[in-house]
Design a protein around this motif. Sequence first.
Motif, PDB file in Angstrom:
ATOM      1  N   LEU A  10     -90.404 -56.379  19.378  1.00  0.00           N
ATOM      2  CA  LEU A  10     -88.982 -56.716  19.516  1.00  0.00           C
ATOM      3  C   LEU A  10     -88.365 -55.970  20.693  1.00  0.00           C
ATOM      4  O   LEU A  10     -87.527 -56.523  21.418  1.00  0.00           O
ATOM      5  N   SER A  11     -88.794 -54.717  20.894  1.00  0.00           N
ATOM      6  CA  SER A  11     -88.289 -53.947  22.035  1.00  0.00           C
ATOM      7  C   SER A  11     -88.736 -54.590  23.343  1.00  0.00           C
ATOM      8  O   SER A  11     -87.960 -54.697  24.308  1.00  0.00           O
ATOM      9  N   LYS A  14     -86.670 -57.773  23.967  1.00  0.00           N
ATOM     10  CA  LYS A  14     -85.271 -57.526  24.332  1.00  0.00           C
ATOM     11  C   LYS A  14     -85.132 -56.751  25.648  1.00  0.00           C
ATOM     12  O   LYS A  14     -84.330 -57.125  26.513  1.00  0.00           O
ATOM     13  N   ASP A  15     -85.902 -55.695  25.793  1.00  0.00           N
ATOM     14  CA  ASP A  15     -85.689 -54.783  26.912  1.00  0.00           C
ATOM     15  C   ASP A  15     -86.519 -55.105  28.156  1.00  0.00           C
ATOM     16  O   ASP A  15     -86.110 -54.774  29.271  1.00  0.00           O
ATOM     17  N   HIS A  18     -85.934 -59.516  28.278  1.00  0.00           N
ATOM     18  CA  HIS A  18     -84.491 -59.809  28.269  1.00  0.00           C
ATOM     19  C   HIS A  18     -84.160 -61.154  27.614  1.00  0.00           C
ATOM     20  O   HIS A  18     -83.292 -61.893  28.090  1.00  0.00           O
ATOM     21  N   ARG A  20     -82.555 -63.552  24.785  1.00  0.00           N
ATOM     22  CA  ARG A  20     -81.309 -63.496  24.035  1.00  0.00           C
ATOM     23  C   ARG A  20     -81.560 -63.022  22.610  1.00  0.00           C
ATOM     24  O   ARG A  20     -82.638 -63.235  22.062  1.00  0.00           O
ATOM     25  N   GLU A  21     -80.549 -62.423  22.013  1.00  0.00           N
ATOM     26  CA  GLU A  21     -80.673 -61.900  20.661  1.00  0.00           C
ATOM     27  C   GLU A  21     -81.096 -62.983  19.681  1.00  0.00           C
ATOM     28  O   GLU A  21     -81.937 -62.759  18.802  1.00  0.00           O
ATOM     29  N   SER A  22     -80.517 -64.184  19.833  1.00  0.00           N
ATOM     30  CA  SER A  22     -80.849 -65.292  18.929  1.00  0.00           C
ATOM     31  C   SER A  22     -82.316 -65.691  19.067  1.00  0.00           C
ATOM     32  O   SER A  22     -82.976 -66.035  18.081  1.00  0.00           O
ATOM     33  N   VAL A  24     -84.813 -63.665  20.074  1.00  0.00           N
ATOM     34  CA  VAL A  24     -85.611 -62.583  19.496  1.00  0.00           C
ATOM     35  C   VAL A  24     -85.642 -62.696  17.976  1.00  0.00           C
ATOM     36  O   VAL A  24     -86.686 -62.473  17.345  1.00  0.00           O
ATOM     37  N   MET A  25     -84.530 -63.062  17.387  1.00  0.00           N
ATOM     38  CA  MET A  25     -84.469 -63.222  15.932  1.00  0.00           C
ATOM     39  C   MET A  25     -85.395 -64.337  15.461  1.00  0.00           C
ATOM     40  O   MET A  25     -86.037 -64.226  14.406  1.00  0.00           O
ATOM     41  N   ASP A  28     -88.939 -63.059  15.621  1.00  0.00           N
ATOM     42  CA  ASP A  28     -89.150 -62.121  14.515  1.00  0.00           C
ATOM     43  C   ASP A  28     -89.389 -62.874  13.205  1.00  0.00           C
ATOM     44  O   ASP A  28     -90.308 -62.542  12.441  1.00  0.00           O
TER      45      ASP A  28
END
Length: 273
Positions: A10-11, A14-15, A18, A20-22, A24-25, A28
């Motif tokens: 997840l890191s 995201k990092d 880059h 989007r949060e949606s 990555v969710m 997951d």
Amino acid sequence: MEYPYREKFLSWAKDVKHYRESTVMLYDYTVNSFYNYFYSQSEHGNDIRLVRPQDITNYLVNIQEQHHIVANTANKYYFHLKKYFTFLYSNHLIDEYPLIDLKTYKVNKYTNITLGWQQYLPEIFKIAELSDDAKLELFLISQNIEPKGLLNITFGQLQNFNTENTEILLNNIEVKPDNYFVFSLKNDPEKPLNSLNSLLMRVRPDEEILNMTLAPSKLRQSYIYNYLLTNKDKSEIELLDHLHLSIKSLVYYRQNLLNIDFNNFVYETPKEK
């Protein structure tokens, strides 16, 4: 049960990537879903290094059957898992990449894109019930004219297309003076139609005759797909030049050829009235 290397994955998503949060969710959720399925089915415990292609195939089949999802959605799960296992493999957290021989599912047919009509143009041009507008549109699209250029063609320019189909077309439509636009205003043939939507409205009745869409943009796409299918010997540079595509668009069309089950044109002899 939490899947292996979750926090690191997840890191990374995201990092480093880059996403989007949606997005990555979603990754997951999918990886967690797969891992729980794998753990419940595996006879070798929960070691992620033991995942094999068949485990992923079985999972995708299972979610389709259990949740009644379509192939296109199953492909999204596949790509989510691909991100995860690519992360693991590229970081030397697993020794074998389990998706290397797996292919995505062919999705449901694109009912608005039909392939293979080009080879039937001689027969199509002879359909008396079909409008001249429809015949001319199909001919010009088959000559690699893009939708944005359709409304600028005059009857005089039709002679520039030196093909066998040109003569058949001209023998089966009303040929007008050279300076008249092919798709012109009804009350002023020396002026072109003002929009492609106006052309589409004219040929709507012809769609029922041919059982396919005559939207210029969809016909253009069908031309591109058909050209890629029938010109596999062409180099990438030749394809880009002929089809006026960017590299990104060419990759997109090629990927769709692998993943989409398109409609194929079926010619039916018009019934006599």
